[in-house]
Design an enzyme around this catalytic site. Sequence first.
Site, PDB file in Angstrom:
ATOM      1  N   HIS A  47       0.729  -1.176  -0.007  1.00  0.00           N
ATOM      2  CA  HIS A  47      -0.184   0.003  -0.036  1.00  0.00           C
ATOM      3  C   HIS A  47       0.796   1.163   0.026  1.00  0.00           C
ATOM      4  O   HIS A  47       2.017   1.115  -0.025  1.00  0.00           O
ATOM      5  CB  HIS A  47      -1.002   0.049   1.272  1.00  0.00           C
ATOM      6  CG  HIS A  47      -0.430  -0.242   2.438  1.00  0.00           C
ATOM      7  ND1 HIS A  47       0.739   0.367   3.046  1.00  0.00           N
ATOM      8  CD2 HIS A  47      -0.247  -1.353   3.301  1.00  0.00           C
ATOM      9  CE1 HIS A  47       0.805   0.241   4.379  1.00  0.00           C
ATOM     10  NE2 HIS A  47       0.519  -1.200   4.362  1.00  0.00           N
ATOM     11  N   HIS A  50       4.067   1.188   2.319  1.00  0.00           N
ATOM     12  CA  HIS A  50       5.115   0.835   1.837  1.00  0.00           C
ATOM     13  C   HIS A  50       5.692   1.623   0.528  1.00  0.00           C
ATOM     14  O   HIS A  50       6.761   1.805   0.447  1.00  0.00           O
ATOM     15  CB  HIS A  50       4.946  -0.446   1.125  1.00  0.00           C
ATOM     16  CG  HIS A  50       4.411  -1.605   2.008  1.00  0.00           C
ATOM     17  ND1 HIS A  50       3.118  -2.037   1.976  1.00  0.00           N
ATOM     18  CD2 HIS A  50       4.854  -2.511   3.001  1.00  0.00           C
ATOM     19  CE1 HIS A  50       2.893  -3.097   2.964  1.00  0.00           C
ATOM     20  NE2 HIS A  50       3.853  -3.130   3.649  1.00  0.00           N
ATOM     21  N   GLN A 166       8.309  -3.470  16.310  1.00  0.00           N
ATOM     22  CA  GLN A 166       9.480  -3.925  15.287  1.00  0.00           C
ATOM     23  C   GLN A 166      10.745  -3.258  14.985  1.00  0.00           C
ATOM     24  O   GLN A 166      11.809  -3.734  14.895  1.00  0.00           O
ATOM     25  CB  GLN A 166       8.697  -4.283  13.914  1.00  0.00           C
ATOM     26  CG  GLN A 166       9.351  -4.996  12.923  1.00  0.00           C
ATOM     27  CD  GLN A 166       8.694  -5.463  11.711  1.00  0.00           C
ATOM     28  OE1 GLN A 166       8.326  -6.701  11.755  1.00  0.00           O
ATOM     29  NE2 GLN A 166       8.645  -4.641  10.542  1.00  0.00           N
TER      30      GLN A 166
HETATM   31  O1  PAF Z   1       6.994  -5.763   8.651  1.00  0.00           O
HETATM   32  C1  PAF Z   1       6.662  -6.697   8.012  1.00  0.00           C
HETATM   33  O2  PAF Z   1       6.152  -6.518   6.867  1.00  0.00           O
HETATM   34  C2  PAF Z   1       7.595  -7.971   8.227  1.00  0.00           C
HETATM   35  O3  PAF Z   1       7.757  -8.232   9.626  1.00  0.00           O
HETATM   36  C3  PAF Z   1       9.089  -7.961   7.721  1.00  0.00           C
HETATM   37  C4  PAF Z   1       9.895  -6.754   8.476  1.00  0.00           C
HETATM   38  C5  PAF Z   1       8.966  -7.612   6.011  1.00  0.00           C
HETATM   39  C6  PAF Z   1       9.716  -9.148   7.957  1.00  0.00           C
HETATM   40  O4  PAF Z   1       9.010 -10.232   7.356  1.00  0.00           O
END
Ligand code: PAF
Length: 305
Positions: A47, A50, A166
């Site tokens: 989307h 990204h 994350q």
């Molecule tokens: O955030 C994400 O889309 C996933 O956790 C990642 C960083 C691509 C790892 O698979």
Amino acid sequence: MSTLTPVKTKQPLIVRTISELRSELSIRRQEKPGLETGFVPTMGYLHDGHGSLIQRSAAENGLTVLSIFVNPLQFGPNEDLDRYPRDEERDLKLARQEGADIVFIPSVQEMYPKRALTRVLVSEVTESLCGASRPGHFDGVGTVVSKLFHLVEPTRAYFGLKDAQQVAVVQQMVDDLNFNVQIVPCPTLREADGLALSSRNVYLSPEQRSEALVLYRTLQQAAQWAADSEMTAGGLEAKVREAISRSPLASIDYAELRRYPSLEAVDPQLRLEEALKQSPLLLAFAVRFGGTRLIDNAIFPIKGA
Ligand code: PAF
């Protein structure tokens, strides 16, 4: 809100194997010594959030690599691995528009050809929030991101702050294991009405989609509550939980205030004003609407709401 404009229309090179990726990167680096590589790891179904990462990478680096890989290691047994949305054609269109040069789309067999006995486990920052409600999730993230960093050897890697935990986990791993990469945290992109962009939004029914706006509304209210000099950490958490719970379709997985990026707990009696003298604070929540679990957050002093 999304204000993206396409920057490139060049077709990116699609590679599906590790050997192709390595040889292509090596050719490009030989051709242009000192070439800086930006890397955007994703699970696809891209989307504009990204898109903004790809666009930023393309602006800051001579080469941008995008990976699309739905990583089974980071999904729990009862999670949405099998139904995770996929649309490669659409993804490639966006990758091209935003300026990706190489798109790496490995199969599960390519990434995990035999039963892997090695995991990258980050402690403490993975133990609360999504780490507590999705056991093993960050072990999967740490492992796949390490593998991808080894393969791409990026100068910079771009991660969205919608998943602020994350970002903290990856930064900790990079620091602890001396990966030679700069982690670039990027702001959350939202729909015009405030819903944070997420590949999982597609699961929502129209009714759930409209109820999910409670998340953004609550972040905005939280920013106002936090401005009250008497507001304590516990007081803010309670008000946030109460606000989200008023939505009949919302079921709270967690709604917590934590120190950022350490993710340490905050004394609930502590006034926010005092707490903020020691570190930024992350107000994060995961809330289910039917079978769909959405996350959102704000970092105080406010950056994300
Ligand atoms: O955030 C994400 O889309 C996933 O956790 C990642 C960083 C691509 C790892 O698979």
